[in-house]
Design a protein around this motif. Structure first.
Motif, PDB file in Angstrom:
ATOM      1  N   VAL A  33      44.206   5.710 -34.738  1.00 55.09           N
ATOM      2  CA  VAL A  33      45.466   5.500 -35.446  1.00 55.09           C
ATOM      3  C   VAL A  33      45.531   4.111 -36.075  1.00 55.09           C
ATOM      4  CG1 VAL A  33      47.978   5.372 -35.163  1.00 55.09           C
ATOM      5  CG2 VAL A  33      46.697   7.188 -34.037  1.00 55.09           C
ATOM      6  N   SER A  34      45.055   3.088 -35.372  1.00 56.51           N
ATOM      7  CA  SER A  34      45.159   1.718 -35.878  1.00 56.51           C
ATOM      8  C   SER A  34      44.201   1.423 -37.027  1.00 56.51           C
ATOM      9  CB  SER A  34      44.970   0.703 -34.752  1.00 56.51           C
ATOM     10  OG  SER A  34      43.700   0.817 -34.170  1.00 56.51           O
ATOM     11  N   ILE A  35      43.169   2.241 -37.237  1.00 53.21           N
ATOM     12  CA  ILE A  35      42.255   1.989 -38.359  1.00 53.21           C
ATOM     13  C   ILE A  35      42.453   2.961 -39.520  1.00 53.21           C
ATOM     14  CG2 ILE A  35      40.516   0.891 -36.918  1.00 53.21           C
ATOM     15  CD1 ILE A  35      38.886   3.453 -37.086  1.00 53.21           C
ATOM     16  N   GLU A  36      43.325   3.937 -39.370  1.00 53.51           N
ATOM     17  CA  GLU A  36      43.584   4.906 -40.438  1.00 53.51           C
ATOM     18  C   GLU A  36      44.495   4.283 -41.477  1.00 53.51           C
ATOM     19  OE1 GLU A  36      45.112   8.196 -38.175  1.00 53.51           O
ATOM     20  OE2 GLU A  36      43.109   8.917 -37.695  1.00 53.51           O
ATOM     21  N   LYS A  37      43.881   3.544 -42.408  1.00 47.01           N
ATOM     22  CA  LYS A  37      44.591   2.800 -43.448  1.00 47.01           C
ATOM     23  C   LYS A  37      43.716   2.689 -44.682  1.00 47.01           C
ATOM     24  CE  LYS A  37      46.844  -0.130 -40.064  1.00 47.01           C
ATOM     25  NZ  LYS A  37      47.224  -1.442 -39.657  1.00 47.01           N
ATOM     26  N   LYS A  38      44.306   2.186 -45.748  1.00 46.49           N
ATOM     27  CA  LYS A  38      43.540   1.840 -46.937  1.00 46.49           C
ATOM     28  C   LYS A  38      43.159   0.368 -46.811  1.00 46.49           C
ATOM     29  CE  LYS A  38      44.320   3.706 -50.803  1.00 46.49           C
ATOM     30  NZ  LYS A  38      44.878   4.175 -52.075  1.00 46.49           N
TER      31      LYS A  38
END
Length: 138
Positions: A33-38
């Motif tokens: 969850v903490s790395i699911e980003k642009k």
């Protein structure tokens, strides 16, 4: 050569701003969850023996990597317009990105992870020692 790039960032800071930045960007636990980003590549630290033309190619690039839910990622180098997509897997503090077109698997050890930035070290890369990533998600 790895398909990652450099993006310039200009930030205005004052003494008051720096206190707000530190407090608003606490360390996060490393999980899906903490790395699911642009993410945008903001800076590279290079190995001493990197080929000059390879270094210049990294410095000219402007890579965006969208790490999405479901183990899928997409990336684009805004300078060269090279695109990549595939699957990603997180194993502890190492993220592996598997390119659909080439089958190449790139691995990065996550050294630091905050809400607004991350520091990663490529595993088995002879040209780059560290990469700084930033994101502008809230």
């Amino acid at each position: 050569m790895r398909n990652l790039g450099l993006s310039s960032l200009f930030v205005s800071c004052s003494a008051d701003d720096s206190n707000n930045l530190v407090n608003s960007n606490p360390p996060m636990s490393i999980n899906n969850v903490s790395i699911e980003k642009k993410w945008i590549v903001a800076h590279y630290d290079f190995e001493a023996d990197i080929n000059r033309s390879h270094k210049e190619a990294y410095q000219k690039s402007a890579v965006q990597i969208d790490i999405m839910k479901g183990g899928v990622y997409k990336s684009i180098d805004k300078y060269s317009l090279k695109k990549s997509d595939g699957q990603w897997v997180l194993n502890g503090d190492v993220i592996s990105l598997s390119d659909n077109a080439t089958g190449e698997v790139l691995r990065y050890k996550i050294e630091e992870l905050n809400r607004a930035d991350a520091i990663v070290s490529p595993v088995n890369c002879k040209e780059i020692s560290r990469i700084e990533l930033v994101n502008f998600s809230k």
